[in-house]
Motif scaffolding. Structure first.
Motif, PDB file in Angstrom:
ATOM      1  N   GLY A   1     -13.769  22.435 -11.941  1.00  8.72           N
ATOM      2  CA  GLY A   1     -14.858  22.232 -12.902  1.00  8.72           C
ATOM      3  C   GLY A   1     -14.606  21.154 -13.930  1.00  8.72           C
ATOM      4  O   GLY A   1     -15.535  20.711 -14.598  1.00  8.72           O
ATOM      5  N   GLU A   2     -13.352  20.716 -14.083  1.00  8.91           N
ATOM      6  CA  GLU A   2     -13.057  19.665 -15.072  1.00  8.91           C
ATOM      7  C   GLU A   2     -13.193  18.285 -14.442  1.00  8.91           C
ATOM      8  O   GLU A   2     -12.718  18.043 -13.332  1.00  8.91           O
ATOM      9  N   GLU A   3     -13.828  17.362 -15.168  1.00  9.25           N
ATOM     10  CA  GLU A   3     -14.091  16.032 -14.630  1.00  9.25           C
ATOM     11  C   GLU A   3     -12.913  15.077 -14.825  1.00  9.25           C
ATOM     12  O   GLU A   3     -12.271  15.059 -15.879  1.00  9.25           O
ATOM     13  N   GLY A   4     -12.635  14.300 -13.805  1.00  4.88           N
ATOM     14  CA  GLY A   4     -11.595  13.282 -13.850  1.00  4.88           C
ATOM     15  C   GLY A   4     -11.781  12.328 -12.689  1.00  4.88           C
ATOM     16  O   GLY A   4     -12.872  12.258 -12.103  1.00  4.88           O
ATOM     17  N   GLU A   5     -10.711  11.619 -12.316  1.00  7.52           N
ATOM     18  CA  GLU A   5     -10.824  10.677 -11.199  1.00  7.52           C
ATOM     19  C   GLU A   5     -10.633  11.400  -9.865  1.00  7.52           C
ATOM     20  O   GLU A   5      -9.709  12.192  -9.701  1.00  7.52           O
ATOM     21  N   ILE A   6     -11.534  11.107  -8.922  1.00  2.00           N
ATOM     22  CA  ILE A   6     -11.425  11.666  -7.576  1.00  2.00           C
ATOM     23  C   ILE A   6     -10.355  10.882  -6.805  1.00  2.00           C
ATOM     24  O   ILE A   6     -10.387   9.657  -6.758  1.00  2.00           O
ATOM     25  N   ILE A   7      -9.400  11.605  -6.212  1.00  2.00           N
ATOM     26  CA  ILE A   7      -8.449  10.977  -5.295  1.00  2.00           C
ATOM     27  C   ILE A   7      -8.490  11.767  -3.990  1.00  2.00           C
ATOM     28  O   ILE A   7      -8.849  12.951  -3.978  1.00  2.00           O
ATOM     29  N   LEU A   8      -8.153  11.116  -2.881  1.00  2.00           N
ATOM     30  CA  LEU A   8      -8.230  11.802  -1.593  1.00  2.00           C
ATOM     31  C   LEU A   8      -7.197  11.242  -0.628  1.00  2.00           C
ATOM     32  O   LEU A   8      -6.673  10.152  -0.805  1.00  2.00           O
ATOM     33  N   ARG A   9      -6.936  12.011   0.421  1.00  2.00           N
ATOM     34  CA  ARG A   9      -6.054  11.560   1.508  1.00  2.00           C
ATOM     35  C   ARG A   9      -6.573  12.136   2.819  1.00  2.00           C
ATOM     36  O   ARG A   9      -7.260  13.157   2.845  1.00  2.00           O
ATOM     37  N   GLY A  10      -6.240  11.446   3.909  1.00  2.00           N
ATOM     38  CA  GLY A  10      -6.675  11.892   5.227  1.00  2.00           C
ATOM     39  C   GLY A  10      -6.551  10.762   6.232  1.00  2.00           C
ATOM     40  O   GLY A  10      -6.161   9.637   5.887  1.00  2.00           O
ATOM     41  N   PRO A  11      -6.899  11.021   7.495  1.00  2.00           N
ATOM     42  CA  PRO A  11      -6.678  10.033   8.560  1.00  2.00           C
ATOM     43  C   PRO A  11      -7.624   8.831   8.543  1.00  2.00           C
ATOM     44  O   PRO A  11      -7.429   7.906   9.327  1.00  2.00           O
ATOM     45  N   THR A  12      -8.623   8.838   7.662  1.00  2.00           N
ATOM     46  CA  THR A  12      -9.532   7.682   7.599  1.00  2.00           C
ATOM     47  C   THR A  12      -9.164   6.695   6.489  1.00  2.00           C
ATOM     48  O   THR A  12      -9.810   5.653   6.355  1.00  2.00           O
ATOM     49  N   VAL A  13      -8.143   7.011   5.705  1.00  2.00           N
ATOM     50  CA  VAL A  13      -7.775   6.131   4.582  1.00  2.00           C
ATOM     51  C   VAL A  13      -7.164   4.831   5.107  1.00  2.00           C
ATOM     52  O   VAL A  13      -6.309   4.822   5.982  1.00  2.00           O
ATOM     53  N   MET A  14      -7.628   3.718   4.549  1.00  2.00           N
ATOM     54  CA  MET A  14      -7.234   2.368   4.969  1.00  2.00           C
ATOM     55  C   MET A  14      -5.723   2.155   4.955  1.00  2.00           C
ATOM     56  O   MET A  14      -4.978   2.852   4.277  1.00  2.00           O
ATOM     57  N   LYS A  15      -5.299   1.101   5.690  1.00  2.00           N
ATOM     58  CA  LYS A  15      -3.905   0.651   5.615  1.00  2.00           C
ATOM     59  C   LYS A  15      -3.641   0.001   4.266  1.00  2.00           C
ATOM     60  O   LYS A  15      -2.549   0.079   3.725  1.00  2.00           O
ATOM     61  N   GLY A  16      -4.658  -0.691   3.747  1.00  2.00           N
ATOM     62  CA  GLY A  16      -4.512  -1.375   2.468  1.00  2.00           C
ATOM     63  C   GLY A  16      -5.463  -2.548   2.375  1.00  2.00           C
ATOM     64  O   GLY A  16      -6.307  -2.755   3.262  1.00  2.00           O
ATOM     65  N   TYR A  17      -5.368  -3.300   1.288  1.00  2.00           N
ATOM     66  CA  TYR A  17      -6.150  -4.525   1.119  1.00  2.00           C
ATOM     67  C   TYR A  17      -5.391  -5.666   1.787  1.00  2.00           C
ATOM     68  O   TYR A  17      -4.191  -5.840   1.549  1.00  2.00           O
ATOM     69  N   TYR A  18      -6.078  -6.437   2.600  1.00  2.00           N
ATOM     70  CA  TYR A  18      -5.445  -7.477   3.403  1.00  2.00           C
ATOM     71  C   TYR A  18      -4.809  -8.562   2.523  1.00  2.00           C
ATOM     72  O   TYR A  18      -5.491  -9.183   1.706  1.00  2.00           O
ATOM     73  N   LYS A  19      -3.484  -8.720   2.677  1.00  2.00           N
ATOM     74  CA  LYS A  19      -2.707  -9.711   1.920  1.00  2.00           C
ATOM     75  C   LYS A  19      -2.841  -9.533   0.399  1.00  2.00           C
ATOM     76  O   LYS A  19      -2.812 -10.500  -0.358  1.00  2.00           O
ATOM     77  N   GLU A  20      -3.029  -8.290  -0.040  1.00  2.00           N
ATOM     78  CA  GLU A  20      -3.148  -7.978  -1.473  1.00  2.00           C
ATOM     79  C   GLU A  20      -2.209  -6.817  -1.799  1.00  2.00           C
ATOM     80  O   GLU A  20      -2.655  -5.693  -2.073  1.00  2.00           O
ATOM     81  N   PRO A  21      -0.896  -7.028  -1.797  1.00  2.00           N
ATOM     82  CA  PRO A  21       0.038  -5.917  -2.002  1.00  2.00           C
ATOM     83  C   PRO A  21      -0.093  -5.231  -3.357  1.00  2.00           C
ATOM     84  O   PRO A  21       0.056  -4.007  -3.450  1.00  2.00           O
ATOM     85  N   GLU A  22      -0.379  -5.993  -4.411  1.00  2.00           N
ATOM     86  CA  GLU A  22      -0.497  -5.385  -5.744  1.00  2.00           C
ATOM     87  C   GLU A  22      -1.726  -4.488  -5.825  1.00  2.00           C
ATOM     88  O   GLU A  22      -1.671  -3.384  -6.372  1.00  2.00           O
ATOM     89  N   GLU A  23      -2.854  -4.986  -5.300  1.00  2.00           N
ATOM     90  CA  GLU A  23      -4.078  -4.178  -5.292  1.00  2.00           C
ATOM     91  C   GLU A  23      -3.891  -2.925  -4.444  1.00  2.00           C
ATOM     92  O   GLU A  23      -4.348  -1.837  -4.800  1.00  2.00           O
ATOM     93  N   THR A  24      -3.213  -3.092  -3.311  1.00  2.00           N
ATOM     94  CA  THR A  24      -2.959  -1.944  -2.427  1.00  2.00           C
ATOM     95  C   THR A  24      -2.116  -0.902  -3.156  1.00  2.00           C
ATOM     96  O   THR A  24      -2.432   0.294  -3.124  1.00  2.00           O
ATOM     97  N   ALA A  25      -1.069  -1.345  -3.828  1.00  2.00           N
ATOM     98  CA  ALA A  25      -0.181  -0.419  -4.543  1.00  2.00           C
ATOM     99  C   ALA A  25      -0.911   0.310  -5.671  1.00  2.00           C
ATOM    100  O   ALA A  25      -0.603   1.469  -5.976  1.00  2.00           O
ATOM    101  N   ALA A  26      -1.893  -0.372  -6.287  1.00  2.00           N
ATOM    102  CA  ALA A  26      -2.650   0.256  -7.383  1.00  2.00           C
ATOM    103  C   ALA A  26      -3.634   1.307  -6.866  1.00  2.00           C
ATOM    104  O   ALA A  26      -3.981   2.250  -7.576  1.00  2.00           O
ATOM    105  N   THR A  27      -4.065   1.155  -5.610  1.00  2.00           N
ATOM    106  CA  THR A  27      -5.096   2.042  -5.058  1.00  2.00           C
ATOM    107  C   THR A  27      -4.508   3.133  -4.173  1.00  2.00           C
ATOM    108  O   THR A  27      -4.973   4.267  -4.184  1.00  2.00           O
ATOM    109  N   LEU A  28      -3.492   2.794  -3.381  1.00  2.00           N
ATOM    110  CA  LEU A  28      -2.810   3.779  -2.536  1.00  2.00           C
ATOM    111  C   LEU A  28      -1.485   4.136  -3.196  1.00  2.00           C
ATOM    112  O   LEU A  28      -0.554   3.319  -3.214  1.00  2.00           O
ATOM    113  N   ARG A  29      -1.401   5.336  -3.755  1.00  2.08           N
ATOM    114  CA  ARG A  29      -0.211   5.708  -4.529  1.00  2.08           C
ATOM    115  C   ARG A  29       0.461   6.958  -3.949  1.00  2.08           C
ATOM    116  O   ARG A  29      -0.220   7.960  -3.684  1.00  2.08           O
ATOM    117  N   LYS A  30       1.763   6.852  -3.799  1.00  2.00           N
ATOM    118  CA  LYS A  30       2.527   8.006  -3.310  1.00  2.00           C
ATOM    119  C   LYS A  30       2.803   8.945  -4.470  1.00  2.00           C
ATOM    120  O   LYS A  30       3.286   8.526  -5.516  1.00  2.00           O
TER     121      LYS A  30
END
Length: 542
Positions: free
Chosen positions: A383-412
């Motif tokens: 019930g509390e609002e915040g940022e939606i995060i998700l994981r699963g088999p459809t999640v992208m490999k990353g942004y093409y040739k954009e390692p910093e953007e990928t690291a900011a969006t896909l976080r371990k």
């Protein structure tokens, strides 16, 4: 809905080939009444793959596809997979400079484009050394009588061009034999474009597994879908929703994709009654247009068996009106809203059939997990609002040739899993249902297309007579939102001349669908208490 599915370890082409082997006589594509069976569909893909090989395309190469929804665009998507190459999907209305950037980014050596933009493609070729091109007419696969009518009535004629056409490209592969390239499930199948976290369009690398999982999940989540069903496939092939759901999912199902290269939300009813599809999947603008359209009076919609809305949020009041309108016309199902983003191909959750919570976007797909986190990164209670995060088999490999953007969006995270940070605000109810509230980014969604204000603001601000500007989305009945540019200019500037110059600059740099519908001039832009531009005031002005 099952919580877990088994996913095949194969390419997108191989999965669709399995469907074709099972239902060879079923109709795969209906294009203006021309029906192409699954057997014929695979044959066309194989011819296209042979021609790609003859053109020098190898495994790992990027093949740029700058096409609307035509059979040729679909053949290409799967033929590229068959050869082990990567489909680089580009909006045909993209500005010349954008196409150049996408071609250079992926090092594409060949581009397929609709013939109506041949002049633009010729200019692109001059800026991209070694790039060859093939032009494709939207009328190429039409039945003869439709093709003749199209030629007579279509006002926009293709420019004269020396670019080779589709037929000569296909002829080039006549004596070539091509075998299926067995790419790995995690090999990139396609690159689609979105804004990432900073607003500049980035290539999203999507794998065979991403697309195949999405298709199987969508079939499971929709429920009741059967081979032979027809889908009105109007969402574009260069869009995650169009490519992932309206093409790949229906092809994996063994259904018919009713392709339309161009359509208008206001004319959507004509397509519905002409083709009587079982399934429609569209953006809110389509459904909003249906509500106010008198052409449904006295007509039955009882042929519809599944109605899905995505691409942007569908207002609860609109859902209520649409469901009432559908019921009045004999439709036994209701609109089901989903939520997703191109970084996971498209939808990753959907409202189950028969549930009526107008505020929710439903339950996560099988093998897909959602969390809502606070600013500190910790998971928030139900019930509390915040940022939606998700994981699963459809999640992208990353942004093409954009390692910093990928690291900011896909976080371990500390749980050992990598989570996709969506940049969207929402919450999860105690029953597990997802509630989407708003996008953290200032993205504008017009007719299902993502438009990034920052791109337009950078162009406008570069004019010597512009002091300050802000670009906002304004509610629009047909498009969902339209683009408004709000500009403060230097003293004494001629506003009409400035407006014309700004539009000319924008046309060179941004796609046609992203152009402002209005440019308004201000003495100063409204500010919030902390001194930031008050975007909501600009949205509500006028």
């Amino acid at each position: 809905m099952k919580r877990h599915l088994e996913y095949p370890e194969c390419t997108i082409y191989e999965l669709v080939k399995k469907t074709a082997d099972k239902y060879p006589g079923y109709c795969a594509i209906d294009y203006f009444g021309r029906k192409i069976s699954y057997q014929g569909f695979i044959s066309e893909i194989q011819k296209c793959a042979a021609a790609l090989k003859a053109a020098g395309v190898k495994s790992g190469d990027a093949v740029s596809i700058c096409m609307p929804n035509t059979p040729e665009a679909v053949y290409l998507f799967y033929a590229v997979s068959m050869t082990g190459a990567v489909a680089n999907m580009i909006h045909p209305m993209s500005a010349e400079n954008e196409i150049v950037r996408f071609v250079k980014l992926t090092e594409s050596r060949i581009i397929f484009a609709v013939d109506l933009i041949s002049d633009k493609i010729e200019r692109v070729m001059k800026q991209c050394e070694g790039l060859s091109a093939v032009k494709v007419s939207v009328s190429g696969s039409m039945p003869l009588h439709i093709k003749v009518g199209y030629a007579l009535t279509n006002k926009k004629k293709p420019p004269k061009s020396s670019i080779r056409d589709w037929n000569s490209f296909i002829d080039g592969g006549k004596d070539i034999t091509v075998s299926v390239h067995h790419s790995a499930p995690d090999a990139t199948a396609a690159i689609l474009y979105s804004g990432g976290t900073t607003g500049r369009p980035k290539g999203i690398t999507l794998t065979n597994m991403n697309f195949n999982a999405l298709a199987l999940q969508s079939i499971e989540a929709c429920g009741g879908l059967k081979a032979g069903m027809k889908m009105l496939s109007v969402m574009p092939v260069f869009h995650g929703f169009g490519l992932g759901v309206c093409i790949h999912t229906i092809m994996v199902l063994g259904g018919t994709a009713v392709l339309q290269p161009k359509f208008s939300a206001a004319e959507f009813h004509k397509l519905l009654f002409r083709y009587k599809p079982d399934i429609i999947a569209g953006v809110p603008a389509i459904y909003e247009a249906m509500i106010v359209n008198n052409s449904f009076d006295g007509r039955k919609l009882d042929f519809l068996k599944c109605i899905v809305s995505g691409g942007d949020s569908l207002a609860p009041s609109t859902k209520k009106k649409l469901n009432a309108m559908l019921a009045e016309h004999g439709c036994r199902v209701r609109v089901r809203e989903g939520y997703g983003l191109t970084e996971c191909v498209t939808g990753s959750c959907l409202m189950p059939d028969g549930y009526s919570d107008l505020n929710s976007v439903g339950l996560p797909y099988p093998d897909t997990f959602y969390k809502v986190i606070g600013k500190d990164g910790n998971e928030l209670p139900y019930g509390e609002e915040g940022e939606i995060i998700l994981r699963g088999p459809t999640v992208m490999k990353g942004y093409y040739k954009e390692p910093e953007e990928t690291a900011a969006t896909l976080r371990k995270h500390s749980d050992g899993y990598t989570w996709l940070h969506t940049g969207d605000i929402g919450c999860i109810g105690e029953n597990g249902y997802v509630y989407f509230r708003q996008r953290l980014k200032r993205m504008i969604v017009s007719s299902g297309y993502n438009i990034y204000p920052q791109n337009l603001e950078e162009v406008i601000s570069s004019h010597s007579e512009v002091v300050m500007c802000a670009v906002v989305g304004v509610p629009d009945k047909l498009r969902g939102e339209k683009v408004r540019a709000c500009v403060v200019h230097t003293e004494g500037a001629d506003e009409e001349r400035l407006r014309a110059e700004l539009m000319a600059m924008l046309k060179k740099e941004v796609a046609a669908y992203a152009l402002p519908r209005e440019i308004l001039f201000y003495d100063s832009l409204p500010k919030t208490l902390v001194g930031k531009i008050a975007y909501n005031e600009l949205k509500n002005a006028g």
